[in-house]
Design an enzyme around this catalytic site. Structure first.
Site, PDB file in Angstrom:
ATOM      1  N   GLY A  86      65.766  87.581  74.419  1.00  0.00           N
ATOM      2  CA  GLY A  86      66.607  86.589  75.062  1.00  0.00           C
ATOM      3  C   GLY A  86      67.843  87.229  75.670  1.00  0.00           C
ATOM      4  O   GLY A  86      67.827  88.391  76.077  1.00  0.00           O
ATOM      5  N   LEU A  87      68.927  86.449  75.697  1.00  0.00           N
ATOM      6  CA  LEU A  87      70.204  86.899  76.272  1.00  0.00           C
ATOM      7  C   LEU A  87      70.045  87.339  77.728  1.00  0.00           C
ATOM      8  O   LEU A  87      70.583  88.361  78.147  1.00  0.00           O
ATOM      9  CB  LEU A  87      70.800  88.040  75.429  1.00  0.00           C
ATOM     10  N   CYS A  88      69.272  86.568  78.496  1.00  0.00           N
ATOM     11  CA  CYS A  88      69.084  86.887  79.913  1.00  0.00           C
ATOM     12  C   CYS A  88      69.230  85.628  80.769  1.00  0.00           C
ATOM     13  O   CYS A  88      68.478  85.414  81.727  1.00  0.00           O
ATOM     14  CB  CYS A  88      67.735  87.557  80.148  1.00  0.00           C
ATOM     15  N   GLY A  89      70.190  84.787  80.382  1.00  0.00           N
ATOM     16  CA  GLY A  89      70.487  83.604  81.179  1.00  0.00           C
ATOM     17  C   GLY A  89      69.321  82.628  81.240  1.00  0.00           C
ATOM     18  O   GLY A  89      68.643  82.375  80.239  1.00  0.00           O
TER      19      GLY A  89
END
Length: 296
Positions: A86-89
């Site tokens: 994750g952590l990709c908008g």
């Protein structure tokens, strides 16, 4: 009301988080350069294979092949490409939403009859659909975590082709993110099987009328080009998705770092105000005590 110690701890915590987001941005930026280079190098080859195949199909109108024939659609498959992390908008959210729209609108009848199969490349897509009322037949993880290899693209599309030839699937769709820029990705939903003739370029159409000498004959060339076309397009999709993921993560971490700066400034201002108020209260207490002693 938060004490000065609580505010100080929050400032330290936000600063530590900011260090992480800044480091993740730098890592994504370093990987993006290589991924973007691989993607840019793959695009001309995939485009050239596709253009050559379409020109030949335009000339050889009577050519037949199992992967080109339109047949009655009884079973469909949807291949969805997401990321493993994750952590990709909105990278994964956009793909998942596009897949849901495709399934719930165009393919709803197949979903209701149980003739729709979902194949997930990437852990995030699998995690989302694993608890849904949908037939998740295959899932692949850690494809992008390790070094992305052409062998996976080739073996994956070969498996899809085999199931298409045995009528396990009558139509196959691909949903993925196409890289446009570091800050922007385009969510695409495309039919990959059967292969569609997209011969619409007038310049290329004029080129098709040129009398070439073919060695071997056109039919053998087309037969050999079809698997190369599928391999090239699958490899391009994986490279596009990976570059788009890194671009989205880089942008998201950059925004997170800037937001952390704003939050630190706000907390520091709050801390200074609270500290000033505490100092003022202490001065007032000292003055009040001194006045009380004088009155005695």
């Amino acid at each position: 009301m938060a004490t000065l110690r609580d505010i100080k701890r929050r400032i330290v915590g936000v600063k530590n988080t900011q260090k992480i987001t800044r480091a993740m941005k730098m890592v994504a930026a370093a990987r993006l350069r290589r991924a973007q280079e691989n993607m840019v190098n793959a695009r001309p080859y995939a485009r050239g294979i596709s253009s050559m195949l379409q020109r030949l199909l335009k000339v050889e109108r009577d050519f037949t092949h199992p992967l080109l024939e339109e047949r009655e659609v009884k079973k469909v498959a949807v291949v969805m490409v997401t990321s493993d992390r994750g952590l990709c908008g909105g990278f994964n959210v956009n793909v998942i939403k596009a897949a849901q729209d495709l399934i719930s609108r165009e393919l709803k009848s197949f979903l209701d009859s149980g003739n729709l199969s979902l194949i997930c490349i990437g852990k995030k897509g699998k995690d989302f659909f694993s608890n849904k009322d949908i037939n998740l037949v295959e899932s692949y993880s850690d494809i992008f975590s390790s070094k992305l290899k052409f062998e996976f693209a080739s073996s994956f599309i070969s498996g899809i082709v085999n199931k298409y030839k045995t009528s396990e699937y009558d139509r196959v769709y691909m949903v993925y993110n196409q890289f446009k820029s570091v800050a922007q990705q385009i969510t695409k939903s495309e039919q990959i099987l059967p292969l569609k003739s997209t011969y619409e370029n007038s310049e290329a159409a004029n080129e098709a009328s040129v009398d070439y000498i073919y060695e071997p004959d056109k039919s053998n060339i087309i037969t050999s080009l079809i698997p190369q076309e599928l391999n090239a397009q699958m490899w391009r999709v994986l490279l596009e998705s990976y570059a788009a993921e890194l671009g989205a993560r880089m942008t998201a971490m950059d925004m997170a770092t800037e937001n952390a700066n704003d939050l630190i400034r706000s907390l520091q201002l709050t801390y200074n105000k609270e500290r000033q108020a505490a100092i003022t209260n202490e001065i007032l207490e000292i003055v009040s005590g001194a006045n009380a002693l004088q009155e005695v």
